[in-house]
Structures are given as structure tokens and as C-alpha cells.
Write an enzyme that holds these catalytic residues in place. Structure first.
Site, short mmCIF file in Angstrom:
data_model
loop_
_atom_site.label_atom_id
_atom_site.label_comp_id
_atom_site.label_asym_id
_atom_site.label_seq_id
_atom_site.Cartn_x
_atom_site.Cartn_y
_atom_site.Cartn_z
N GLU A 49 0.80 -1.23 0.00
CA GLU A 49 0.00 0.00 0.00
C GLU A 49 0.83 1.27 0.00
O GLU A 49 0.51 2.22 -0.70
CB GLU A 49 -0.93 0.01 1.22
N ASP A 122 -2.48 -4.25 3.34
CA ASP A 122 -2.70 -4.54 4.76
C ASP A 122 -3.67 -5.71 4.96
O ASP A 122 -4.59 -5.90 4.15
CB ASP A 122 -3.25 -3.30 5.47
N ASP A 124 -6.44 -6.41 6.31
CA ASP A 124 -7.78 -6.11 6.82
C ASP A 124 -8.73 -5.96 5.62
O ASP A 124 -8.36 -6.23 4.49
CB ASP A 124 -7.77 -4.84 7.68
N GLU A 126 -10.05 -3.32 4.12
CA GLU A 126 -9.64 -2.33 3.12
C GLU A 126 -8.47 -2.86 2.29
O GLU A 126 -8.42 -2.66 1.07
CB GLU A 126 -9.27 -1.01 3.80
N TYR A 340 0.86 -5.09 13.21
CA TYR A 340 -0.22 -4.35 12.55
C TYR A 340 -1.10 -3.64 13.58
O TYR A 340 -1.50 -4.23 14.58
CB TYR A 340 -1.05 -5.30 11.71
N ARG A 342 -4.13 -2.10 13.35
CA ARG A 342 -5.60 -2.09 13.30
C ARG A 342 -6.09 -3.49 13.68
O ARG A 342 -6.17 -4.37 12.84
CB ARG A 342 -6.11 -1.69 11.92
N HIS A 388 -5.76 -11.00 13.72
CA HIS A 388 -4.40 -10.49 13.92
C HIS A 388 -3.99 -10.67 15.37
O HIS A 388 -4.77 -11.03 16.22
CB HIS A 388 -4.34 -9.01 13.55
#
Length: 810
Positions: A49, A122, A124, A126, A340, A342, A388
Site C-alpha cells: 500500500e 494490509d 484487513d 480495506e 499491525y 488495526r 491479527h
């Protein structure tokens, strides 16, 4: 910085980073060409990203790999239209994001020559959406894999490349559903607000519910009636130790609230009549153990960073992103310092757990290590976000002390609390000796509490900040102040009689309303209510501020008049959308989509049918504030017999005389929380109206300050708010105050678009002694305080040494 870049601030730093290499290519054609030839051997392509993560991963993978960044999302719903065909089974129209076409072409070009393609956004929802969009653009002719890693470390990245997985369609469906729901709510409700209230307003599926939480707290505060209550205190000294006992009641089994002043006076008289002789009737000692808490989840990190460091949720996530993606360390090169950021998980990887246990043994000794690994479990039944680990350091050798020279001050502060929280999570329990003394005098009981830390355990490393906890009478709960130096209470035996240093006295108290939300308590409330997800809390809080619905006073959120009005209108017309429980259920359904328990289009169909009916009803029945006149009781300043009414214009509320059009008097105002109105004094500009030559008034609108003719509404001339600072680039224009599309103030040249010069902070006429540039800009940091900085050479001057400091004081 150009004004076009300022208007599109969200991508501004990344856009600059893309342009620099293109300039160098022309200057060094031969070297670049030879470099390109060297890179044309067999390679695998890794797509991440962010550019900083790409740089870190490239270092880990070395030759045979090309690593490129997508710079976030590459496709999204179009801004010019809804982009969702609700009549065609919710077909979604995704288009390349503005300014991303070149990036997409670059990725496609690299993909053509790659043997294998690893999609590594990432881990997740998104990130999964970005991976799918990249896959769609690249095409399915190549071998394409999805790789997931929880930390940007050499071990984690190489392990992910060696064990790739497939794209997760359920996770993508969940993201797509959230995006469509947000689009439907925002694009369908916002135009109604434009028509009924003012242009530029917006509603959001989650942000509007967050606004409701803040508004309802304010309503509770305004409706709160303080109640009087009393406490009685007796102060003693024994063996050199001072302590205090408080009135408890007429029996030890039932605490009595003192609400009547006459009762308090009677108790004090009873005690005085008994000669102030306090007889010890009970001495209670017990050992209490306090357990450590798990490593940080996203929400807990945001709360602690707000409480301990004063960081906003947005700032916390930005700093955490830097620590996750990689920091240049003096002795170790680029290193991702945390996992990570989030996550809802409280788990710790087994290898990391073993390394932590070894670290605690070496640094603190066996006594400070918990007896066996502490396995934390997430509260509630959420299945999805536990994928995670918790947020933790990636390597125990990178202590805060070891990396402090390589981190920015705020990065180090955040890294330190992440480090300490993780270390404390596997340490032994704290042992606290608690003592309670109960006294009796004239049939009344008093109690003294004290505590001493017998063994600090995990508290040696980390203590969580205290949450706001207020008792029903507004008194903070007391467990006795903890100390490791000595007991707060002296040794007292049963039947022993003590005499206070002076006559006991009473203190009058008043109950307090519930406190307004801070960043920390709002994040906590959103999490507890199931509103949003860890990755969205910062955006939710930013949105309600950027939209002008709430103000921040003393670090607390206060809804303004516009926010309260919008909230009430939305609750009345869209009760389900504004319902906290309904919003939480939608979040739960998104979780269910992610694990394949429910189809995404079913969730959209179930939502759309009732929502469509509500929309049609709202268009007809929602109050039109533009046509309403709200009386204030404030007399007109310009005419006899006139009264100011509240009206809504394109820039918000203002006061207008009831005798309009005979009287054209208008005023800006502030409505106080007690319901009173205050007229804001007018500030006049040096500029004259170019149409009628009357004075121009400085006003504040949705896009920042502007100038309006004092004869409005007869003369509707409006001009930008221009500073008395000439643009040093074009030498024709001056700097005008503007607001970017994301609500940030900047100063752009009035000669735009011919001159694109712009500044993020206030420019001032002050020559730079280093390079001679005639303009310097305001700069404020915690470390260096207020300064002026040259936008060209970055030379800094202390504010107090400038003439502007003296002008402010006069």
C-alpha cells in the site's frame, strides 16, 4: 505546494513523492538506462500500500523482487454520481481514483514482466479490497497470490512470501457492503439536508450516530439538576502518621448518604458531646492481587495515547502506521517496530511470547515473570477482528532506549507505551495490602482506608490511566492512595481510642453532571456500543469535527447549534439510521459476511427496502429550516420595534430583523448553552465594496473567512479574505485564506491558477536572514514552541524575537 494540491490534501504528500524520480531520469539518462537493463532479469512483483512499506520490504527481499506501492486505494465509487445501481441487484461502478491512472499503468507494466505477483496490502478489509482491485486491473493471466503478514519484519515477510494464500472473497464482500451502505446513506440523505438546511452539510451512516452520542450527552448535562450532599471528616495523627476517617453511617452494614444539613449538624454535636473519643471497633487487613492487562488493541491504544500523551486518535494512528511500516535505525537499517496496528485481538504469537518471557527474566528477575504464559481472550463474541495479534513490538532487542535516537519525539512516546504495555502483560501480579479501620463515636461510625504495595509486579513497568469513574453523589471512588514506601495507616488495635487533632468538620458537595466526551472516552463508547471498527474510529471523530457539527473545548466535544439541529432532524426523519443498536447490528452483519455466514447482497436488500421508503417520506415531511424564522427575543440594533429572528443562509445561521425588507440589519451570533444569544461584534476590512463602495465585513463561512458587504442582502458582494502579504513568487497576487476539501485552512495566491503558490500556515511579511525570502510562515511544535519558518530554506526564528509577538501583547 500548489493550491490544487492543497485542495486535494489527502494524497498530497504521496503525489509529490511520485514526481521526483521523473525529473532525475532526464538528467541521468545513461545511468538510468543501464540500471533498467540490470533489473530486466527474472523477478517477482510484490505490491503493497505505502511507499515506506515498499522500501522496507524491498530491503528484506533483495534481488529477484520488484516492490511497488499502490499508494492506498486505486479504485472507488465515482464522486460525481451514486455509483450503485440499486435496481440492478446493487451493481457497483468502480472507477480509478483521480490521479491514480499513471500509478495503475505503472503497476500493470511491471506485472507484465513478472513471473509471479504477490498482493501484499494490509491484512484487513480495506487491504483485501485493494488486493482485489489490483487483481482486476492486472488480469488473471499471471500467477497472482495474496500474502499476509502481521509485522513488517524480515522473518514475517519472507514467511508470507513462502506460504502465500488466495484472495478472500468474503472479506472483500464485507468491505464492499460497508462502502455501498455508506454511499447510499451519504448520497441520499445529504441532498435533503442541502435543500432543507444549507448546502455542504452531510450525513453518514456511522458519523451521524457518533454525533447523536455527543448530542445526547450534552442534553443530559443541560437537564442535570445538581443535588447537595455532605461529608464529615476527622483527622488523626498516630506514631507520626497522619490519616483521615470519613463518616460512614449509623451501622457498618449500611453506608448513609448525608443530604440534610440539619442532620450533619446533629452528628457533629453528638461527636462533640462524646468528647471526640473515637473507639476502634474493627481492624480489617487483607491482601489483594492486581492482574496485568493484555497488550493493546487499536481502541485501547487510542484511549491510552489520548489519556497519557494527549494525542488525538488520528495522530495516534498516523504515528503507529510509521512504526509499523518501517523506521530507519542507525545500526539495523529499515525495521518495522510494531505489529499491525488495526486489530481487535489480544493474542500474542507463541514465539513472541517466549522472547518476552526471556526478556522479563533477564531484565527484572524470575519473581517478576508470571507463573506460566497468560493467555488473554477477547471479550464478546466477535469472530473477525481476532485474525491479527495484539499490537506489540516486533523485536525485543529494539527497546525504547535503543531506538530513541532514531525516532521522532512523538513516535518514541507512542512506541514506549506500546512496549511497556506488552512487557507488563506477561509479568506477575501486583500484591497490595489493604487496611480498613472502623471507629465508633456516639453511635456513629467512621471509616479510614489505606493501601500499600507489598510487591509491585507488573506495576513496575506499566499502569493504565484511570478511567473517569464518578459515584452517584459525584464523589470519586476512593480505594486509598497506593504507595510502595510505607503504610498510609498506622498500627491501631481494636478497642484503642483515638482523639482527632481538631473537631471533625463537614464539607458541602454538589453532584456533578456526566462529563462531556474526550477523544479517549468517545472511542471507548463507540467500541462498547459496537459502532464502527478499530480502523474507523479516527475517521469518525475527524469527520464530525470537519463537518462543523461539534467543537472541541478543553479537549472535550461540545455539539454546536448546527450539530444539535442536524441530529434532531435526522433522528426525527431517519430513526433507524440514527439508532445506535441498529448501527451496531449492521457492523455485526458485516462481520458475518466476512466469515461467509450471510450473503452481502441480502444485507443490502434488507437495508434498502425500508430506507427507500424513509427517504421519500423525509423529502416531504422534514422541516425546511430555510423557510423557518426562529424568534430570539433580541431587539434589532438598527430599527425601532424590530426583533432578530434566526435564519439559515448558505453559510449557516445568522440573525435577521423581523422588519425585513424595510430593515436589512443582520448579525452573526453565538448561542450559549443556557439558551442566551450573544451578537458577535463586526470586524471591518480595509477593503471597500467594489459595487457600492460600502465597508466590507469579515465573516466566517463553510470555506473559512471571507468578506461580505455591510449592505447585505441589498448588496450581495462577497470577496475572499486576503492577507496584507504579497506573493513572492508571482509578485502580483496576495495570499487569500481558503479551505481544502478536507476542511484544512491554507493560504493561496489570489493570482491562481496562473500562480499556484500556497502555504499551510499563516504567511507573514518577514525577511528570512538565511536566504532572503521575503515571507515566513507560522510554526508551532511542543518541543520548540512558537516560531516563524522560512518555506524555502526552513530557517527558523523564535516568535518572541519578532515584531508580531509585541503586536499581540498590545
Amino acid at each position: 505546494m500548489s493550491q490544487q494540491e492543497a485542495a486535494n490534501i489527502e494524497k498530497e504528500p504521496k503525489a509529490k513523492a511520485q514526481k521526483k524520480p521523473a525529473v532525475k531520469k532526464k538528467a541521468k539518462t545513461t545511468k538510468k538506462s543501464s540500471a533498467k537493463k540490470r533489473e530486466q532479469g527474472p523477478y517477482s512483483l510484490v505490491i503493497v500500500e505505502s511507499p515506506s512499506k515498499a522500501k522496507t520490504i524491498k530491503k528484506y527481499l533483495g534481488k529477484g523482487f520488484q516492490v511497488v506501492a499502490s499508494n492506498g486505494h486505486i479504485k472507488d465509487l465515482p464522486k460525481s454520481k451514486l455509483g450503485v445501481d440499486v435496481k440492478s441487484n446493487f451493481t457497483v461502478d468502480l472507477v480509478p481514483i483521480s490521479g491514480k491512472k499513471d500509478k495503475i499503468e505503472r503497476i500493470k507494466e511491471l506485472a507484465k514482466g513478472a513471473d509471479k505477483i504477490y498482493l501484499a496490502p494490509d491484512p484487513d478489509r480495506e487491504g483485501e479490497a485493494i488486493a482485489f482491485h489490483l487483481c482486476e486491473e492486472i488480469g488473471k493471466k499471471k500467477e497472482i497470490f495474496r500474502v499476509l503478514f502481521n509485522a513488517v519484519t524480515k522473518t514475517a515477510v519472507k514467511a508470507a512470501i513462502e506460504t502465500p494464500t488466495a484472495l478472500d472473497v468474503y472479506k472483500y464482500d464485507s468491505q464492499k457492503t460497508r462502502r455501498v451502505l455508506d454511499r447510499l446513506v451519504g448520497y441520499k440523505i445529504s441532498p435533503i439536508l442541502w435543500e432543507k438546511v444549507q448546502r455542504g452539510l452531510s450525513a453518514g451512516r456511522v458519523q451521524s450516530v457518533a454525533l447523536r452520542i455527543i448530542v445526547e450527552r450534552e442534553e443530559k448535562i443541560l437537564a442535570f439538576t445538581p443535588e447537595q450532599w455532605f461529608s464529615i471528616h476527622a483527622k488523626f495523627i498516630k506514631d507520626g502518621t497522619e490519616f483521615e476517617a470519613r463518616y460512614y453511617g449509623e451501622e457498618l452494614t449500611n453506608k448513609k448518604d448525608l443530604l440534610d444539613e440539619k442532620v450533619v449538624s446533629q452528628i457533629l454535636n453528638d461527636i462533640k458531646g462524646a468528647g471526640n473519643q473515637f473507639k476502634t471497633v474493627e481492624v480489617r487487613r487483607r491482601e489483594r492481587k492486581q492482574s496485568p492487562t493484555p497488550p493493546f488493541t487499536t481502541s485501547k491504544l487510542q484511549q491510552e495515547a489520548a489519556n497519557k500523551l494527549g494525542f488525538t486518535a488520528k495522530k495516534t494512528m498516523r504515528l503507529a502506521q510509521n512504526l509499523y511500516e518501517g523506521v530507519q535505525l542507525s545500526d539495523h537499517g529499515l525495521q518495522g517496530l510494531i505489529t499491525y496496528m488495526r486489530t481487535d485481538s489480544v493474542r500474542t504469537d507463541q514465539e513472541a511470547m517466549s522472547n518476552l518471557q526471556e526478556y522479563i527474566k533477564q531484565e527484572y528477575g524470575e519473581d517478576y515473570l508470571a507463573h506460566g504464559p497468560i493467555v488473554y481472550k477477547k471479550k464478546g463474541s466477535a469472530k473477525v477482528q481476532d485474525a491479527h495479534e495484539a499490537i506489540r513490538p516486533t523485536n525485543m532487542k529494539f527497546t525504547p532506549e535503543a531506538v530513541k535516537g532514531d525516532l521522532e519525539a512523538d513516535e518514541l512516546k507512542l512506541y514506549t507505551i506500546i512496549w511497556n504495555k506488552f512487557v507488563s502483560s506477561q509479568m506477575s501480579k501486583a500484591i497490595i495490602d489493604q487496611t480498613t479501620l472502623n471507629f465508633e463515636v456516639a453511635g456513629h461510625y467512621f471509616r479510614a482506608n489505606g493501601s500499600v504495595i507489598k510487591f509491585a509486579g507488573f506495576r513496575t513497568v506499566y499502569m493504565e490511566s484511570l478511567a473517569e469513574k464518578v459515584s452517584k453523589k459525584g464523589e470519586e471512588e476512593e480505594e486509598g492512595k497506593l504507595t510502595s514506601k510505607g503504610a498510609l495507616l498506622p498500627k491501631v488495635e481494636v478497642e484503642e481510642v483515638l482523639t482527632p487533632q481538631s473537631d471533625p468538620g463537614s464539607i458541602e458537595h454538589w453532584t456533578s453532571p456526566p462529563p462531556r466526551y474526550s477523544e479517549a472516552t468517545l472511542v471507548k463508547e463507540l467500541e462498547e456500543e459496537g459502532i464502527g471498527r478499530p480502523s474507523t474510529y479516527a475517521a469518525i471523530i475527524s469527520n464530525i469535527q470537519d463537518r462543523g457539527y461539534v467543537d472541541k473545548k478543553e479537549n472535550r466535544f461540545v455539539p454546536n447549534e448546527l450539530g444539535i439541529v442536524i441530529c434532531r432532524m435526522l433522528i426525527e426523519s431517519f430513526p433507524e439510521i440514527m439508532d445506535i443498536e441498529f448501527t451496531a447490528k449492521v457492523e455485526a452483519k458485516l462481520d458475518m459476511i466476512e466469515v461467509g455466514e450471510i450473503k452481502w447482497k441480502k444485507v443490502l436488500k434488507d437495508f434498502w427496502k425500508p430506507f427507500e421508503k424513509t427517504l421519500e417520506k423525509a423529502k416531504e415531511e422534514m422541516k425546511n429550516l430555510k423557510k423557518q424564522l426562529i424568534p430570539t427575543g433580541v431587539k434589532c440594533r438598527k430599527c425601532e420595534g424590530g426583533e432578530y429572528f434566526i435564519k439559515w443562509g448558505r453559510n449557516g445561521q445568522f440573525l435577521a430583523c423581523s422588519n425585513y425588507p424595510e430593515c436589512t440589519s443582520t448579525e452573526d451570533f453565538v448561542k450559549h448553552l443556557d439558551g442566551s444569544y450573544e451578537i458577535i461584534p463586526k470586524t471591518y476590512s480595509k477593503e471597500k465594496c467594489p459595487e457600492c463602495n460600502k465597508r466590507m465585513i469579515v465573516k466566517k463561512g463553510r470555506f473559512g473567512r471571507f468578506l461580505a458587504c455591510e449592505e447585505y442582502p441589498n448588496c450581495k458582494t462577497a470577496m475572499p479574505y486576503v492577507l496584507e502579504v504579497n506573493c513572492p513568487e508571482c509578485k502580483k497576487g496576495r495570499f487569500a485564506e481558503k479551505k481544502s476539501r478536507y476542511g484544512k485552512i491554507f493560504y493561496g495566491c489570489t493570482n491562481y491558477p496562473d500562480c499556484k503558490n500556497a502555504m499551510w500556515t499563516t504567511p507573514r511579511n518577514f525577511d528570512c536572514v538565511s536566504c532572503g525570502y521575503p515571507v515566513m510562515v507560522d510554526r508551532m511544535t511542543k518541543r520548540e514552541g512558537r516560531q516563524l519558518q522560512c518555506p524555502k530554506c526552513k530557517h527558523k526564528v523564535d516568535w518572541d524575537s519578532t515584531p508580531f509577538a509585541k503586536l499581540e501583547q498590545t
